[in-house]
Each structure stands twice: as structure tokens, then as C-alpha cells.
Design a protein around this motif. Sequence first.
Motif, short mmCIF file in Angstrom:
data_model
loop_
_atom_site.label_atom_id
_atom_site.label_comp_id
_atom_site.label_asym_id
_atom_site.label_seq_id
_atom_site.Cartn_x
_atom_site.Cartn_y
_atom_site.Cartn_z
N GLN A 168 12.54 -16.83 27.33
CA GLN A 168 13.67 -17.54 27.92
C GLN A 168 13.66 -17.34 29.43
O GLN A 168 13.80 -16.22 29.92
N ALA A 169 13.50 -18.42 30.16
CA ALA A 169 13.50 -18.34 31.62
C ALA A 169 14.92 -18.18 32.13
O ALA A 169 15.83 -18.91 31.72
N ILE A 170 15.12 -17.24 33.05
CA ILE A 170 16.44 -17.03 33.65
C ILE A 170 16.36 -17.25 35.16
O ILE A 170 17.24 -16.84 35.90
N GLY A 171 15.32 -17.92 35.59
CA GLY A 171 15.08 -18.20 37.00
C GLY A 171 13.75 -18.91 37.14
O GLY A 171 13.20 -19.43 36.17
N ASP A 172 13.25 -18.97 38.34
CA ASP A 172 11.95 -19.60 38.58
C ASP A 172 10.84 -18.75 37.98
O ASP A 172 10.76 -17.55 38.22
N VAL A 173 9.97 -19.40 37.21
CA VAL A 173 8.84 -18.73 36.58
C VAL A 173 7.56 -19.27 37.18
O VAL A 173 7.34 -20.48 37.23
N ASP A 174 6.71 -18.39 37.62
CA ASP A 174 5.42 -18.76 38.21
C ASP A 174 4.53 -19.40 37.14
O ASP A 174 4.37 -18.86 36.05
N ARG A 175 3.92 -20.53 37.47
CA ARG A 175 3.08 -21.25 36.53
C ARG A 175 1.87 -20.42 36.09
O ARG A 175 1.33 -20.61 35.01
N SER A 176 1.44 -19.51 36.93
CA SER A 176 0.23 -18.73 36.63
C SER A 176 0.51 -17.53 35.72
O SER A 176 -0.43 -16.88 35.27
N GLN A 177 1.75 -17.24 35.45
CA GLN A 177 2.07 -16.05 34.68
C GLN A 177 1.70 -16.21 33.20
O GLN A 177 2.03 -17.22 32.57
N LYS A 178 1.00 -15.21 32.67
CA LYS A 178 0.49 -15.26 31.31
C LYS A 178 1.19 -14.21 30.44
O LYS A 178 1.67 -13.19 30.93
N PHE A 179 1.21 -14.47 29.14
CA PHE A 179 1.72 -13.49 28.18
C PHE A 179 0.63 -13.19 27.17
O PHE A 179 -0.34 -13.95 27.00
N ALA A 180 0.77 -12.07 26.49
CA ALA A 180 -0.12 -11.70 25.40
C ALA A 180 0.71 -11.06 24.30
O ALA A 180 1.44 -10.09 24.56
N ILE A 181 0.62 -11.62 23.08
CA ILE A 181 1.29 -11.04 21.92
C ILE A 181 0.23 -10.25 21.15
O ILE A 181 -0.77 -10.82 20.71
N ARG A 182 0.45 -8.95 21.02
CA ARG A 182 -0.55 -8.09 20.38
C ARG A 182 -0.05 -7.59 19.03
O ARG A 182 1.11 -7.21 18.88
N PHE A 183 -0.97 -7.59 18.08
CA PHE A 183 -0.73 -7.03 16.75
C PHE A 183 -1.85 -6.02 16.50
O PHE A 183 -2.96 -6.41 16.10
N HIS A 184 -1.59 -4.76 16.76
CA HIS A 184 -2.61 -3.74 16.56
C HIS A 184 -2.74 -3.47 15.06
O HIS A 184 -1.74 -3.27 14.37
N LEU A 185 -3.97 -3.46 14.58
CA LEU A 185 -4.24 -3.32 13.15
C LEU A 185 -4.65 -1.89 12.82
O LEU A 185 -5.33 -1.23 13.61
N HIS A 186 -4.26 -1.45 11.65
CA HIS A 186 -4.66 -0.12 11.19
C HIS A 186 -6.17 -0.10 10.96
O HIS A 186 -6.75 -1.09 10.47
#
Length: 594
Positions: free
Chosen positions: A472-490
Motif C-alpha cells: 500500500q503506497a502512502i506517498g510517492d514510490v520510486d519506480r525502480s524500487q523492488k520487492f522480494a517475497i521469500r519462503f525459506h524451505l526446511h
Amino acid sequence: MNIASLSERSRIWRLVAQHVWQRTLKWVHGGPVFRLRPFTSVPSRLLIAPQDLRTADATNAADIYGGRFLFSGHLVETQGRSPFELQAVHEDWQRELHSFGWLRDLRASDSQIARQNARALVEDWIRYSGRWHDIGWEASVVTRRILSWLAHSPFVLQDGDHEFYRSFVKSLARQVRYLRQTINETDDGVERLQAALAITAACISMAGQGRFARQSFRRLDHELMRQILPDGGHISRNPRALIDILADLLPIRQAFVSQGLEMPPSMLQSVDRMMPLLRFFRHGDGALAHFNGMGSTPSDLVATILAYDDARGAPPVNAPHSGYQRLSGTNSVVLMDAGPTPALGVSGDAHAGCLSFEFSSGVNRIVVNCGVSPKSNPIWRKVSRSTAAHSTVSIEDTSSCRFLSEKPFGHMLGAPILSGPNDVPVEREDDQAGSRVTASHDGYAADYNVVHERDMRLSGDGTVLDGIDTFQAIGDVDRSQKFAIRFHLHPGLRTSLLRGGSAILLVCRDGEAWEFEAPGSEILLEESIYLSDVFGHRKTEQIVVAGSLLETPSVSWQFRKTATAKLSRRGTSDFDEIEELPLEEDQKDGEESQ
């Protein structure tokens, strides 16, 4: 890290001022002044020995008798000298040596040689370190030594002469006095509570302590009321704290009963609250979830502690004060960190893992956090506390918390959390179809103008875990910003890509199988490391779903059980003979179209 905000600077200077003040008071109460102060008050005898619940290993007794001391991963051979004479040995090794927890191993051997060896080592400590030792007189070390000496006093004192008995009791009383005078200067949290427990245990166990008893019991009552939350959690939010506290609290509670003393009001209440929460953090295999400093689980100690639980009821599903949620369906369990950062003074071991989760099915752990390394290595410690080491979202490979950097105050203050998620609203729904938790945190709001929200639902039969991560953006978000969702496995899982890489098959050791998919997103399998293993670090894998915050404001994902366990008796591979579960009609249609 660079200190960016004025509030963080002020927090650091408050910590520095508090640290300097505590060190000054400790120097007055426990430094040269304490060493030079005459000590004449010696208890006439010991009355009772609280039980030691921790597991002993009798095989270590022979090594100790032979002068081989293996502590904290460091082996030291004394070559006929007393270990308390040695210099320039690793600090963690010295702490374990001076704590005397290894007395339980000597006691377990139950031999005359072991008793003589124990008395000789105690005499050596009194001779070389009884007046002062920089590490041997650290508050946490003194606490552990007092509790060890009290618990194993019948073993150490048996067959000893009167002179040794008096020397032992005199040294013990001296250590208790030191701890009583410096308890206010100990680190807040578990260390201070354990110091209060040690002082209380000494008051019960030693004769002539009546004048200190009321004050000691009142202090213990205060610490329990302050540190144990209404849902049974600890203010540090570390599940390991429950184990460490209960392992000392339960024997002392029993000592109160044996001596016919009135317990502090909070003692019984705290045990009754902590026991259900200890069950709350357990997976199907008995291991505790890796949150905020919890490493590998001492299963034997946990089993011993839970044997004292008279109620033995089902674990709670919601721990709102501690900031955790539990979803369960048949044999599946999901544990989620849904709480804000602990207070500054007790955040030294806390992690940047807000909204991370662990997922297990029966005895199979599937999604985990990396946990805590057993090695006393600052690099691994830093890695384990980062957001990337948790099964949650990280933005631009940064953590959702800001830790105190090593320079210039790290050596003095450690690495507490200066700022992190503060607003973590949680909503929960439970019905026959399953359990659903929706939570968000503002850990990335200041730097990236983004609030991360995670919505998870576990079906009632435990075969489907659905999740949605929203940014959820609560202000200006830089277009270059990346996210990573990690699921570490046993590391016990075997993985393979399915359907051209659009899904991942996860197969457990017993043949149970799960599929992971994130429709519309690219799925990657990358290397990871599992730190919380009794055998050391283990190589494993992680599922990563990455993207741009602006282009992908929401990601849906799912774990779906596709096969139950049915191992071959011939001992074939994990992929042999698995029983497929029936798919729902819409799932069948989706696979046929592919």
C-alpha cells in the motif's frame, strides 16, 4: 547502518548514558569496593537444593576429568593445569566454564572420582577467581553459577570435610550478595529476571537469610509482573525466553512448596500463562518456531518443562500481547509474527521478521525462518536478524528494522533495534472453513512510503494455505524500487519445478507432497541456509517471488497439499509411492487447460 533520524540519535545517547551510569554503579557496588569490603556473614548450612531440569551428559565427565573442556564449540586441553588458571581463551568458553553448568554432567556419572573432581574444580575457582574475575563475575555468569552450585550442592559436598563445606557456603553467600547489590545494573529482560530467581533460590536454600527474604521475594514478584505478558509471552518476544525462565522458575516454585513458604502472587500466575504459550509456538515435530532469537529447540528440556503442565490443554490461537498468531487445520500449523518491535532495552536479540511465518504439516516442517546460528559469530548473528533471513517481504534488500551499527557504540551497547514496525494492526477470522489472519506493518513506511499487508488463510482441513501480499503506497514510490517475497524451505524437503516453472513441487521425507504457485508471478528457486540445526548450518533452498512495487502492488500465492505420506517399505526415494489427494473441480480444469 547510518543514523538518519534525530529520534534514533536520541535513543542512542540515552542508551549510552544509561550504560555509563550502570557501569558506574556496578563499579561502586561490585568492583574494587566490593572486593575490598570485608565479608563475615556466612550461612550456617544449606537447607534445600532446587532441582536442575536441564539434561546432563555423563560421557562428558571423563573428558573433564582428563582436562578436556569442550564449551561453546571450543576445545581446550589444560595439560594438568586448572582451567581457571588459563588466560586468553575464548570469552564464551570462559563464560560456560565459570557458569558451572557442567556440574550436572559430573553428577550424572555418579562416581566417587566425579565428586572429587567437582570439589577440586570448585576449590580452584574459589582460589583463582573467588575474589574477582572479569568474566567470571559478569552478572549472567554469577547467576548461572549460583543456581548450579545450589542445585548440585548435595553432590559436591558429599564426602567433603567441614573446611570445604564452610568455604563453599561462604563463597556462595558472597556471590549472592554481589548479585543482590548489582541486580539493578544488569541488562533488562531475561538476565535480570534470572538474577532475581537466583537470589530468591538462595534465600530459600541457605539458612539465616530471613532478613533478605521479603525484599528478594518482592523483587521477583515485580520482575515477573513486569516481564511476563498477560498472554504468557515475554517482553522480548523471544520464544526461547519462555524455556529459559521456566527451567529456573519451576524448581524454585517447588522449593517454596517444600519449605512451606508463601509464594509471590505472580509466580503461580506466570507459570499458568507461560505453559500454554510454550505449546503455542510448537510445530508438529515438537520444535519451536524461529522468531526473534529462537534457535534450535532443546527438545529434552521442553519435554521436561511441559511435564509440569497440569492442564495440558490445546494451545491458544491468538497471542495479542506477544504479537503472534497461530492457524491450525487438522495436522497443519501456521505460526505468524504479527507484533511490533520490542522495547529498545530488550531488543538485543530481536529480529526484523515482522509478518514472517512458519508452516508445518504433521511432523514435516515446510516453510521456516533461517533461525539463529549456534556459532558465536557476529556476521552470522547479523545475517540471522535481517529481514531476508525470514519468510516475509523485503524491499530493496533492506531490513524492516534499523539496528545499532557496530561503530562507534556497538561494542558497548550490542545491536538493539533503534526503529522498526510500530503500527501492526491485526484482524482474525475463524470459522468452519478455516482460519484467516490479515496484518500489516509500517516498517518500510519511512524509507519507501510503503505499508506491507499480508493476508493468510489456512483451510479447515489443513490442505491449502492461501496468501496475498499487498503493498500500500502512502506517498510517492520510486519506480525502480523492488520487492522480494521469500519462503525459506526446511532442508528436509526435496524440490522440483513443475509446469514450465510456474509451480514448485515440495516432497517431504515421508512422501507427503505440496505444490506452491503464485499465479501471474515469476517463481525462482534460490539457495538458502538453515541456521537453527543441532548439526550446524545446513544448505537449503528458498522460493522467491520478486517484482516492482509500482508494477505489482499485490501478489497471490498458495501452498496446496497434493499427496499424503505413503513411504515404500523398500526404502526407495522420497518421490516413490505417494498417494494423490482428490482435486477440486476448478483445480482439475486449470491443470487440464495447462
